[in-house]
Scaffold this active site. Structure first.
Site, short mmCIF file in Angstrom:
data_model
loop_
_atom_site.label_atom_id
_atom_site.label_comp_id
_atom_site.label_asym_id
_atom_site.label_seq_id
_atom_site.Cartn_x
_atom_site.Cartn_y
_atom_site.Cartn_z
N VAL A 117 27.68 -70.60 -14.62
CA VAL A 117 28.14 -69.94 -15.83
C VAL A 117 27.10 -70.24 -16.90
CG1 VAL A 117 29.91 -69.96 -17.64
CG2 VAL A 117 30.58 -70.24 -15.25
N CYS A 118 26.72 -69.24 -17.64
CA CYS A 118 25.76 -69.46 -18.72
C CYS A 118 26.18 -68.67 -19.93
CB CYS A 118 24.35 -69.03 -18.29
SG CYS A 118 23.10 -69.46 -19.51
#
Length: 104
Positions: free
Chosen positions: A103-104
């Site tokens: 996840v970014c």
């Protein structure tokens, strides 16, 4: 059963938390900031900062007996999405194959 993981080769926790906890065969690493634990200095620029964060994570992984090959999930937090490309280039160097979910 849980085991607290600590190394002087990563920044010390500055609050009521641990650098990492190992439990039931899994390792949970607290969020890392780009502080060089030897100097206390945050390097300039996203490339150097990402490199330092990854070195800090590597030190914690090593202390716990793991490596980046064992990582299955990461979360990257950016203060500016304009830094995504530079961060991603450094990040990719630490996961040359079998990249984790992210996840970014």
């Amino acid at each position: 059963m849980k085991k607290v993981i600590h190394t002087d080769k990563a920044p010390a926790a500055i609050g009521p938390y641990s650098q990492a906890i190992e439990a039931n065969g899994m390792l949970f690493i607290s969020g890392q900031i780009p502080v060089d634990p030897a100097t206390g200095i945050v390097p300039e620029g996203i490339t150097a900062q990402t490199e330092q964060v990854m070195k800090n994570i590597a030190a914690i992984l090593l202390e716990a007996g793991y490596s980046f090959d064992n990582v299955v999930k990461t979360t990257c937090l950016l203060s500016d999405i304009a830094n995504f490309g530079a961060m991603n280039a450094v990040y990719a160097e630490f996961f040359p194959q079998d990249k984790p979910a992210r996840v970014c």
